[in-house]
Design a protein around this motif. Sequence first.
Motif, PDB file in Angstrom:
ATOM      1  N   THR A 200      24.987 -28.449   5.542  1.00 13.90           N
ATOM      2  CA  THR A 200      25.461 -29.755   5.083  1.00 13.90           C
ATOM      3  C   THR A 200      25.918 -30.655   6.222  1.00 13.90           C
ATOM      4  OG1 THR A 200      27.655 -28.795   4.704  1.00 13.90           O
ATOM      5  CG2 THR A 200      26.137 -28.842   2.830  1.00 13.90           C
ATOM      6  N   GLY A 201      26.001 -30.135   7.440  1.00 14.19           N
ATOM      7  CA  GLY A 201      26.407 -30.926   8.603  1.00 14.19           C
ATOM      8  C   GLY A 201      26.108 -30.148   9.865  1.00 14.19           C
ATOM      9  N   GLU A 202      26.425 -30.725  11.010  1.00 14.06           N
ATOM     10  CA  GLU A 202      26.133 -30.052  12.272  1.00 14.06           C
ATOM     11  C   GLU A 202      26.828 -28.693  12.377  1.00 14.06           C
ATOM     12  OE1 GLU A 202      23.969 -30.685  14.669  1.00 14.06           O
ATOM     13  OE2 GLU A 202      23.237 -32.299  13.382  1.00 14.06           O
ATOM     14  N   ALA A 203      28.014 -28.576  11.816  1.00 15.36           N
ATOM     15  CA  ALA A 203      28.750 -27.302  11.859  1.00 15.36           C
ATOM     16  C   ALA A 203      29.280 -26.929  10.486  1.00 15.36           C
ATOM     17  CB  ALA A 203      29.898 -27.397  12.872  1.00 15.36           C
ATOM     18  N   GLU A 204      28.538 -27.299   9.437  1.00 13.79           N
ATOM     19  CA  GLU A 204      28.998 -27.049   8.065  1.00 13.79           C
ATOM     20  C   GLU A 204      27.858 -26.478   7.238  1.00 13.79           C
ATOM     21  OE1 GLU A 204      30.179 -31.062   7.161  1.00 13.79           O
ATOM     22  OE2 GLU A 204      32.296 -30.583   7.470  1.00 13.79           O
ATOM     23  N   TRP A 205      28.199 -25.458   6.461  1.00 11.78           N
ATOM     24  CA  TRP A 205      27.232 -24.815   5.583  1.00 11.78           C
ATOM     25  C   TRP A 205      27.868 -24.568   4.216  1.00 11.78           C
ATOM     26  CZ3 TRP A 205      27.688 -23.904  10.731  1.00 11.78           C
ATOM     27  CH2 TRP A 205      26.525 -24.005  11.513  1.00 11.78           C
ATOM     28  N   GLU A 206      27.064 -24.616   3.186  1.00 20.12           N
ATOM     29  CA  GLU A 206      27.516 -24.349   1.817  1.00 20.12           C
ATOM     30  C   GLU A 206      26.759 -23.132   1.295  1.00 20.12           C
ATOM     31  OE1 GLU A 206      27.818 -27.588  -1.413  1.00 20.12           O
ATOM     32  OE2 GLU A 206      25.896 -26.591  -1.799  1.00 20.12           O
ATOM     33  N   THR A 207      27.488 -22.177   0.746  1.00 17.51           N
ATOM     34  CA  THR A 207      26.878 -20.912   0.328  1.00 17.51           C
ATOM     35  C   THR A 207      27.019 -20.706  -1.174  1.00 17.51           C
ATOM     36  OG1 THR A 207      27.349 -19.889   2.469  1.00 17.51           O
ATOM     37  CG2 THR A 207      26.906 -18.399   0.636  1.00 17.51           C
ATOM     38  N   LYS A 208      25.915 -20.277  -1.799  1.00 19.47           N
ATOM     39  CA  LYS A 208      25.936 -19.872  -3.208  1.00 19.47           C
ATOM     40  C   LYS A 208      25.296 -18.494  -3.309  1.00 19.47           C
ATOM     41  CE  LYS A 208      25.630 -24.583  -5.043  1.00 19.47           C
ATOM     42  NZ  LYS A 208      24.854 -25.514  -5.901  1.00 19.47           N
ATOM     43  N   GLN A 209      25.776 -17.700  -4.250  1.00 15.31           N
ATOM     44  CA  GLN A 209      25.220 -16.354  -4.476  1.00 15.31           C
ATOM     45  C   GLN A 209      24.936 -16.192  -5.972  1.00 15.31           C
ATOM     46  OE1 GLN A 209      28.326 -13.964  -2.422  1.00 15.31           O
ATOM     47  NE2 GLN A 209      26.740 -13.489  -0.922  1.00 15.31           N
ATOM     48  N   PRO A 210      23.793 -16.718  -6.418  1.00 17.05           N
ATOM     49  CA  PRO A 210      23.557 -16.832  -7.859  1.00 17.05           C
ATOM     50  C   PRO A 210      23.145 -15.560  -8.594  1.00 17.05           C
ATOM     51  CG  PRO A 210      21.737 -17.789  -6.618  1.00 17.05           C
ATOM     52  CD  PRO A 210      22.783 -17.418  -5.621  1.00 17.05           C
ATOM     53  N   TRP A 211      22.628 -14.536  -7.897  1.00 16.88           N
ATOM     54  CA  TRP A 211      22.161 -13.351  -8.621  1.00 16.88           C
ATOM     55  C   TRP A 211      22.109 -12.146  -7.692  1.00 16.88           C
ATOM     56  CZ3 TRP A 211      17.013 -12.009  -7.011  1.00 16.88           C
ATOM     57  CH2 TRP A 211      16.311 -13.027  -6.347  1.00 16.88           C
ATOM     58  N   ASP A 212      22.097 -10.964  -8.301  1.00 19.80           N
ATOM     59  CA  ASP A 212      22.137  -9.693  -7.567  1.00 19.80           C
ATOM     60  C   ASP A 212      20.760  -9.040  -7.539  1.00 19.80           C
ATOM     61  OD1 ASP A 212      24.849 -10.152  -7.459  1.00 19.80           O
ATOM     62  OD2 ASP A 212      25.347  -8.735  -9.057  1.00 19.80           O
ATOM     63  N   TYR A 213      20.459  -8.406  -6.420  1.00 24.34           N
ATOM     64  CA  TYR A 213      19.263  -7.561  -6.330  1.00 24.34           C
ATOM     65  C   TYR A 213      19.368  -6.719  -5.067  1.00 24.34           C
ATOM     66  CZ  TYR A 213      14.564  -5.788  -6.317  1.00 24.34           C
ATOM     67  OH  TYR A 213      13.499  -4.928  -6.336  1.00 24.34           O
ATOM     68  N   VAL A 214      19.049  -5.440  -5.178  1.00 24.99           N
ATOM     69  CA  VAL A 214      19.058  -4.538  -4.021  1.00 24.99           C
ATOM     70  C   VAL A 214      17.627  -4.442  -3.480  1.00 24.99           C
ATOM     71  CG1 VAL A 214      19.496  -2.198  -3.220  1.00 24.99           C
ATOM     72  CG2 VAL A 214      21.040  -3.248  -4.884  1.00 24.99           C
ATOM     73  N   ALA A 215      17.429  -4.918  -2.242  1.00 21.25           N
ATOM     74  CA  ALA A 215      16.091  -4.996  -1.650  1.00 21.25           C
ATOM     75  C   ALA A 215      16.015  -4.168  -0.380  1.00 21.25           C
ATOM     76  CB  ALA A 215      15.753  -6.453  -1.332  1.00 21.25           C
ATOM     77  N   PRO A 216      14.813  -3.773   0.035  1.00 22.65           N
ATOM     78  CA  PRO A 216      14.638  -3.065   1.302  1.00 22.65           C
ATOM     79  C   PRO A 216      15.101  -3.914   2.482  1.00 22.65           C
ATOM     80  CG  PRO A 216      12.632  -2.963  -0.025  1.00 22.65           C
ATOM     81  CD  PRO A 216      13.531  -3.936  -0.683  1.00 22.65           C
TER      82      PRO A 216
END
Length: 229
Positions: A200-216
Amino acid sequence: MTAPADIEQARFNMIEQQIRPWDVLDVDVLGLLHEVRREDFVPLAHKALAFVDMEIPLLPDTEEAMRKGYSMLPPKVEARLLQDVAPKGHEKVLEIGTGSGYMAALLASRAQRVITLELHPELARLARENLQKAGIRNVEVREADGARGLAAEGPFDAIVLSGSVHEVPQVLLQQLKVGGRLAGIVGDAPMMRTTIIRRTGEAEWETKQPWDYVAPRLANFPEASRFHF
């Protein structure tokens, strides 16, 4: 040999019974799943599994392939990642973990250009052949370690990790444009979460974690320390 009508019915069932129930409702994504022929990206020995809700090994030694994570993710996971990262027609995308080239094909069908990195030489060759046969020209497969991304070609509008990591390295986040997105599966078994990070900016990030899954695991990404004090 499976009749074309049977293949199309299996594809329809995959979309309606596996993918829609996973909240993949974007009509463009659903349309792509009809158009990009998944069975053409599955190794010959496992063609019958092309539309099954499972990981499909990509190397002749099936046991080694599954142990080392050389496999196709299930269709619903690939479709949901595609929907969540939402590439657009003017965008440049980096994929890490090419596998058979199927996810790159999906991304390329929506983006302007895709660069995809694969560490295993045989899989890189396989992916190039599959993409060429499918007539997809806006993907470049590179045999390379993707753990540090590809700064020389960045910044990217989107980065997709086609496998899991313990955490997303900062070096990859720095390769996103402002407004760019990274999608990957993050954490440690038995709990991993799909993580969508938007710059969202030079030193800014927005994080979402909408769903679960176990992957290799993707190879060569940092792991959690095993030392406990």
